[in-house]
Design an enzyme around this catalytic site. Structure first.
Site: not given
Length: 719
Positions: A361, A397
């Site tokens: 993330d 990401e």
């Protein structure tokens, strides 16, 4: 310190042995437990053993090696609850926030028990004062009884013949899912297992995934996380889980087994079940920040152990935190012990928990050496040389909320990336935006403009159109605007520019034509995803048309709004079947999952055709003028005889050749089936105008084909 009786009277500790500084955390070896904690700033550290009556026994850790405080307790066994108290400077101006009144959780804790009570006890500043935790003297309210506790676990597990599937990237199809949302309403999962790891590993769920032909399940955060105080006050919860404080522990509220430490064995059992079905398990991990938030957050572990080591503090004013994540703080991956924690965590999940990869993330945050994202950062370097982590799937990401954080295409060669440009381009193409044809062609063929220069293959592009963050596929074609009122933020949260199109009516409708168009648009997007070079990812429930009623940010909605409605499998059975057919079609045809990029060169065969050719409606090759004309339709010839990369045994890969016809126009379009060397006869393989994608079309070269408005047609060369 010897022969001390715990206050509960449960156990006598015969001795405190020196122990070892590594491994960090609490490690049970079958006879006793080694405890180890890093803190460079500490002046004294106490290990606190918590009895069943909630009272504690404190043991000074007298052994210190390289700022690691440790001991070994011969009789401490799994199930023992514990924490630490760190004595040291309280000096926010210097970046130090030691507060021994706080029972601190183990950063390496593998299980946690209890819950947080957001009272004064969790905070190291006066909640009623005006100094906002930037100075002054902490109130010293003891947090024992108001915070969670760490738990010693049993690390031993019967894995049997478990083996990682090791599915190659070019054969991978990822299914992003939420542990609770996936199982909470599943009628085939026993009620007591719904919302849990055991429920997710149940045959009813695994059978559904196998029927879709997906090869990997990517789980939204399962590291132990905190429900934000603000959300609790609003009657909401941190449903998504991007609020980690325990990077080694499976979130205990997802465990059907409620005994302390039971989540670990249950998680392992789930992984073993997925592996038996040939499905990999990828974890969405959040190493960019922690649940402690900014200077106004609670003190639960990192802040009180060594604030300046674990966090990136603001240059010139160490009372505050650098925030590249929008959550209040950023972990300092530059610090060797923080970097060690991240790497130890990753290795633990691979070696002990048997997971197959990670999706990072806001990965750009981890690569920031100072301010800029650095491709040569320590984080990338240590990942590259690690013999364990470098061999599993690594998905970035590739952005954060800081300046220069959007880094799609800029990660090193070992990494794959969520391709945000693919998402945006496919959305724009199918909603009819002009001037997207060239970009669409690049994304369909694997985004070589983003990945080829770093030596990566098409599979480096994780192709997705929807994910947990944003509209579901159904909502993408049903809403022009977000509808996040239920989140309690006056609809200010969530992305406002969604590149969505409601097909004429906002939200639910009884209009049959609009419903038919929405269903076709969902098929168009799913077909595009499976026909694209790269690694496709499906968001859970999109195969059955799941809706969040226009809410594009359900991070706080632990309710039917965010859970999968499994009755849609019957209501939208055609869409489910279409998805199965498309994933199977991709699996059966290596032409759509090439290991290398197209090069546009002529193949030296009898027909002398390139590996890929873009054609106009008239069946002629596209010219530069055609690319810039604003067309909303295109066809592409994919040559199955021109796949250069051999298979695993070194043999040539040969597939059928295909003609892909894309029409994003609102009117029917005539295409001429190309003749000459391309083919003499074509047969329909996929038609999104059909509810299940079936095509029985038979076409002779040179014949005109009428392509339905807003649809995809795939023809297979038969002669």
């Amino acid at each position: 310190m010897v022969d001390r009786l715990m206050p509960s009277g449960e156990r006598t500790i015969p001795a405190v042995w020196p122990g070892t500084p590594y491994p960090l955390g609490a490690t049970y070896d079958g006879a006793g437990t080694n405890f180890s904690l890093f803190s460079e700033v500490a002046e004294r550290v106490e290990l606190c053993l918590i009895g069943k009556d909630g009272r504690e026994q404190r043991i000074d850790l007298d052994e210190v090696d390289g700022y690691v405080w440790h001991c070994y307790l011969p009789t401490i066994t799994p199930g023992q609850r514990y924490g630490f108290r760190v004595h040291g400077p309280w000096d926010p101006v210097a970046g130090h926030r030691c507060d021994p009144s706080k029972l601190l959780l183990d950063p390496y804790g593998k299980s946690f028990d209890g819950d947080f009570e957001f009272t004064q006890a969790l905070y190291s500043y006066d909640l009623q004062a005006d100094d906002l935790a930037t100075g002054g003297v902490p109130p010293r309210v003891d947090s024992l009884g108001h915070t969670m506790t760490s738990v010693v676990i049993n690390p031993f597990f019967q894995w049997g013949s478990d083996r990682p599937p090791r599915t190659p990237y070019h054969e991978t199809v990822i299914y992003e899912a939420h542990v609770k949302g996936m199982t909470q309403t599943h009628p085939g999962v026993p009620e007591e297992l719904r919302g849990t790891y055991a429920g997710l590993g149940h045959p009813a769920v695994i059978d559904h995934l196998r029927s879709l032909n997906v090869t990997a399940i990517e789980l939204m955060p399962v590291h132990q996380f905190m429900h934000d105080h603000r959300l609790i006050d609003l009657g909401l919860r941190n449903y998504w889980g991007y609020n980690t404080f325990g990077f080694f522990a499976p979130h205990n509220q997802y465990a059907a087994t409620r005994n302390a430490g039971g989540a670990v064995a249950e998680f392992k059992t789930m992984v073993r079940a997925f592996h038996e079905a040939g499905i990999e398990v990828i974890l969405d991990v959040v190493y960019n920040h922690t649940a402690e938030g900014n200077h106004l957050g609670p003190t639960i572990n990192f802040r009180g152990i060594d604030n300046a080591a674990y966090y990136r503090l603001l240059d010139g004013d160490l009372r505050y935190y650098k925030d590249f994540t929008g959550t209040g703080n950023s972990l300092s991956a530059r610090h060797p012990h923080t970097l060690q924690l991240i790497m130890d965590s990753l290795r633990y999940w691979v070696l002990d928990m048997h997971v197959d990869g990670f999706r990072f993330d806001l990965a750009s945050t981890l690569a920031r050496e100072f301010y800029d994202v650095d491709r040569l950062s320590a984080f990338f370097d240590i990942i590259q040389q690690d013999p364990v982590i470098s061999q599993v799937k690594l998905i970035a990401e590739p952005w954060d909320v800081g300046e220069g954080g959007y880094q799609v295409g800029n990660f090193p060669g070992l990494w794959t990336e969520w391709n945000g440009k693919y998402r945006d381009t496919v959305r724009d193409f199918w909603r009819g935006e002009p001037a997207t044809l060239g970009e669409f062609a690049s994304r369909l063929t694997g985004s070589s403009d983003l990945y080829e220069a770093t030596g990566r293959r098409p599979s480096a592009s994780i192709n997705f159109v929807t994910c947990h963050d944003g509209f579901t596929l159904n909502d993408l074609v049903s809403y022009n605007e977000k509808h996040n009122e239920a989140n309690g933020e006056d609809n200010r949260d969530g992305e406002s520019h969604n590149r969505s199109w409601n097909c004429g009516v906002e939200g639910p409708t009884d209009d049959a034509e609009i419903l038919e168009l929405r269903e076709k648009q969902m098929r168009n997007i799913l077909a595009t995803l499976m026909l694209s070079q790269g690694t496709p990812m499906i968001a859970h429930g999109d195969e059955m048309g799941r809706t969040q009623r226009g809410n594009n940010n359900v991070y706080c909605q632990d309710s039917e709004l965010s859970w999968m409605d499994w009755s849609l499998c019957e209501t939208n059975a055609d869409l489910v079947e279409f998805t199965r057919r498309m994933v199977k079609f991709r699996k059966d045809h290596p032409a759509f999952r090439r290991r290398r990029f197209f090069d546009g060169n002529v193949v030296h065969t009898e027909d002398q055709i390139r590996d890929i050719e873009w054609l106009t409606q008239s069946g002629t090759e596209m010219t530069p003028e055609d690319w810039g004309s604003g067309f909303k339709c295109v066809s592409v010839f994919v040559n199955g005889d021109a796949i250069p990369a051999p298979d695993i045994r070194g043999e040539k890969v040969v597939d059928d050749s295909f003609l892909l016809c894309f029409n994003a126009h609102d009117k029917a379009v005539d295409f001429v089936a190309p003749d000459g060397d391309y083919a003499k006869e074509w047969a329909g393989a996929v038609d999104t105008a059909d509810p299940q994608g079936v095509s029985t079309l038979e076409v002779v070269a040179g014949e005109t084909i009428t392509l339905s408005p807003r649809s995809v047609l795939v023809l297979r060369k038969v002669a």
